[in-house]
Design a protein around this motif. Structure first.
Motif, short mmCIF file in Angstrom:
data_model
loop_
_atom_site.label_atom_id
_atom_site.label_comp_id
_atom_site.label_asym_id
_atom_site.label_seq_id
_atom_site.Cartn_x
_atom_site.Cartn_y
_atom_site.Cartn_z
N GLN A 318 0.80 -1.72 -0.14
CA GLN A 318 0.22 0.18 0.26
C GLN A 318 0.91 1.36 0.11
OE1 GLN A 318 -3.46 -0.02 -0.09
NE2 GLN A 318 -2.97 -2.54 -0.80
N GLY A 319 2.59 1.23 0.12
CA GLY A 319 3.10 2.19 0.17
C GLY A 319 3.16 2.43 0.73
N ILE A 320 3.05 2.50 2.38
CA ILE A 320 3.21 3.01 3.28
C ILE A 320 4.83 3.12 4.20
CG2 ILE A 320 3.01 2.68 6.34
CD1 ILE A 320 0.46 3.26 4.60
N ASP A 321 5.49 3.71 4.03
CA ASP A 321 6.78 4.56 4.60
C ASP A 321 6.81 2.64 5.72
OD1 ASP A 321 9.17 6.01 4.76
OD2 ASP A 321 8.50 6.34 6.98
N ILE A 322 8.29 3.00 4.97
CA ILE A 322 9.45 1.09 5.73
C ILE A 322 10.39 1.82 6.80
CG2 ILE A 322 11.57 2.10 5.10
CD1 ILE A 322 11.36 -0.84 4.50
N ALA A 323 9.95 3.11 7.12
CA ALA A 323 10.92 3.17 8.36
C ALA A 323 9.42 3.08 9.96
CB ALA A 323 11.12 4.93 8.61
N TYR A 324 8.49 3.80 9.47
CA TYR A 324 6.62 3.27 10.62
C TYR A 324 6.66 2.28 10.47
CZ TYR A 324 2.42 3.43 12.16
OH TYR A 324 1.18 3.36 12.52
N ILE A 325 6.84 1.07 9.17
CA ILE A 325 5.81 -0.12 9.28
C ILE A 325 6.99 -0.94 10.04
CG2 ILE A 325 5.58 -2.26 7.94
CD1 ILE A 325 6.04 -0.93 5.84
N SER A 326 8.72 -0.48 10.20
CA SER A 326 9.71 -1.19 10.78
C SER A 326 9.39 -1.06 12.92
CB SER A 326 11.29 -0.70 10.60
OG SER A 326 12.67 -1.25 10.69
N LYS A 327 8.67 0.60 12.67
CA LYS A 327 8.80 0.86 14.39
C LYS A 327 7.38 0.51 14.50
CE LYS A 327 8.45 4.51 17.09
NZ LYS A 327 8.19 6.73 16.75
N ARG A 328 6.62 -0.45 13.20
CA ARG A 328 5.06 -0.35 14.04
C ARG A 328 4.91 -2.51 14.41
NH1 ARG A 328 -0.17 0.48 13.81
NH2 ARG A 328 -1.64 -1.37 13.26
N VAL A 329 6.13 -2.54 13.51
CA VAL A 329 6.57 -4.26 14.20
C VAL A 329 7.54 -4.36 14.97
CG1 VAL A 329 5.35 -5.00 12.05
CG2 VAL A 329 7.64 -4.45 11.93
N GLY A 330 8.01 -3.70 16.09
CA GLY A 330 9.28 -3.89 16.02
C GLY A 330 10.25 -3.93 16.24
N HIS A 331 10.91 -4.12 14.85
CA HIS A 331 12.20 -3.86 14.48
C HIS A 331 13.01 -3.17 14.97
CE1 HIS A 331 11.14 -6.93 10.27
NE2 HIS A 331 11.11 -7.11 11.79
N ALA A 332 14.66 -3.80 15.22
CA ALA A 332 15.69 -3.13 15.61
C ALA A 332 16.19 -1.57 14.94
CB ALA A 332 16.83 -3.38 16.29
N SER A 333 15.26 -2.19 13.35
CA SER A 333 16.48 -1.00 12.46
C SER A 333 15.79 -1.24 11.21
CB SER A 333 17.69 -1.33 12.52
OG SER A 333 18.18 -2.64 11.80
N THR A 334 15.78 -0.21 10.79
CA THR A 334 14.88 -0.06 9.18
C THR A 334 15.48 -0.99 8.09
OG1 THR A 334 15.75 1.47 8.23
CG2 THR A 334 13.89 2.63 8.55
N THR A 335 17.30 -1.26 8.11
CA THR A 335 17.69 -2.61 7.70
C THR A 335 17.34 -3.76 8.17
OG1 THR A 335 19.73 -0.89 8.50
CG2 THR A 335 20.23 -3.16 7.26
N MET A 336 16.53 -3.83 9.38
CA MET A 336 16.05 -5.66 9.48
C MET A 336 15.16 -6.23 8.36
SD MET A 336 15.22 -7.01 12.96
CE MET A 336 15.89 -7.27 13.81
N THR A 337 14.41 -4.51 8.31
CA THR A 337 12.96 -5.10 7.59
C THR A 337 13.29 -5.35 6.29
OG1 THR A 337 11.74 -3.62 9.27
CG2 THR A 337 10.73 -4.12 7.21
N LEU A 338 13.92 -3.86 5.59
CA LEU A 338 15.18 -4.26 3.68
C LEU A 338 15.23 -5.32 4.16
CD1 LEU A 338 16.69 -0.30 4.47
CD2 LEU A 338 14.61 -1.43 2.94
N THR A 339 15.99 -6.24 4.69
CA THR A 339 16.45 -7.71 4.54
C THR A 339 16.00 -8.24 4.03
OG1 THR A 339 19.04 -6.85 5.92
CG2 THR A 339 18.08 -9.25 5.55
#
Length: 371
Positions: A318-339
């Motif tokens: 849906q095009g939601i900002d990845i930095a927000y998604i990372s924080k929402r699901v409790g990832h330590a960093s956006t790098t983890m989400t990106l990987t």
């Protein structure tokens, strides 16, 4: 200095004195046929002792070293649920390397142990086992318990036949189908805690343990937020901390989800925890129940954890900002989400590329293309 004595048998026994890690004096002895062999070994041990080599620990069983390593380096920082994994590795090592001392280990012995483990475990599990084994052996080398690198060349090899695979996440259509069905069937949700748990995970990206750890005080239905601050271990059946420090978070929820939770609370009247911690909250029961729900709706099978992945993939779609998604699901960093979601981001990148090219077209080029 190494002490050498000639035995009545004509052989030569050499002894080297040292201290263990508690300061207690110990002696390491070995017997040889020739005096020259005894002198050579004694000199090697004295040199090793001078260089800090711990040949007392080098003489212990590897499984004993591994258990000590886990207790000292891992136990204090791990949740009880996560510690179960290391206990399982320890049980496997007791079968694979039951009598091997640290001094007897070599690459072939260790790789064979990994290969044997891989015959009965999937690739992902074998990889986790190998990574842990390598970490313990690396520390052993750093602490001079072993003198050579035994870990770098170890490879995770699994030959176990794969079971019928579940998808990692739902696609957009199936996500919306399940989401719509859950919200449109409140009586079923109020009567079935697994359905309520599924909806919460789908809407928030919460892990199973986090959902099971929810109490009434964690949910603010006035401001539409959920405070995630603890987790329930289905293995040990206890409440503990979240998986990581970054997993402690506050998640905004829709008014629709707040209303459904309100109805569930009104119907079930839980005293503290939203969901019962009994046989119905076991991983096996939840997995089987989720399979039945998805089969009924003709949706491909996913694990309960797959709802967390589905939440992330849907928001990315849906095009939601990845930095927000990372924080929402409790990832330590956006790098983890990106990987973790790189494959989804590649698909999105291809779509964005075409949109970009369309946007950059001049009016004249658009007219030519439309002729």
């Amino acid at each position: 200095m190494a002490y050498i004595e000639k035995l009545k048998s004509g052989r030569f026994r050499v002894a080297v004195s040292c201290q263990d890690n508690t300061g207690t004096k110990k002696r390491k002895t070995r017997t040889f046929d020739k005096e020259s062999q005894a002198k050579k070994w004694g000199a090697e041990m004295e040199a090793a002792k001078y260089n800090g080599f711990d040949f007392i620990q080098n003489d212990v069983l590897f499984i004993d070293y591994f258990d000590t390593w886990v207790n000292i380096t891992k136990k204090a920082t791990l949740r009880i649920g996560s510690l179960q994994k290391y206990r399982a590795y320890s049980r496997a090592l007791k079968l694979l390397l039951p009598k091997h001392k640290m001094s007897q280990l070599n690459h072939l012995i260790l790789q064979n142990a990994v290969n044997e483990y891989g015959k009965t475990h999937a690739q992902a599990t074998t990889k986790g086992f190998t990574v842990t084994l390598k970490a313990a052996l690396k520390d052993a080398m750093i602490d001079k318990v072993v003198s050579i690198d035994l870990y770098s060349r170890l490879k995770a090899n699994s030959t176990k036949q794969r079971a019928v695979l579940r998808q990692k996440h739902l696609n957009r259509e199936d996500f919306e189908k399940l989401n719509e069905w859950l919200f449109s069937h409140p009586p079923e949700i109020y009567a079935d805690q697994v359905l309520m748990m599924t909806l919460i995970s789908l809407q928030t990206g919460m892990r199973l343990g986090e959902v099971l750890g929810l109490t009434r005080s964690d949910i603010d239905l006035t401001n539409n937020i959920i405070d995630i601050n603890k987790s329930y271990s289905t293995n040990d059946k206890v409440i503990g901390p979240t998986k990581t420090k970054s997993s402690v978070r506050v998640v905004a929820i829709t008014k629709e989800l707040s209303s459904t939770i309100r109805g569930y609370l009104r119907k079930n009247k839980p005293k503290e925890y939203l969901f019962a911690h009994d046989s119905n909250s076991s991983s096996q029961h939840i997995s089987l129940h989720v399979d039945r729900i998805l089969k009924q709706l003709h949706i491909p099978r996913v694990t309960f954890h797959g709802f967390r992945h589905s939440h992330v993939s849907y928001l990315l779609d849906q095009g939601i900002d990845i930095a927000y998604i990372s924080k929402r699901v409790g990832h330590a960093s956006t790098t983890m989400t990106l990987t973790r979601y790189a494959h989804l981001l590649r698909e999105k990148s291809i779509e964005s590329e075409q949109v970009t090219l369309d946007v950059l077209k001049t009016d004249s080029s658009k007219k030519i293309q439309n002729k």
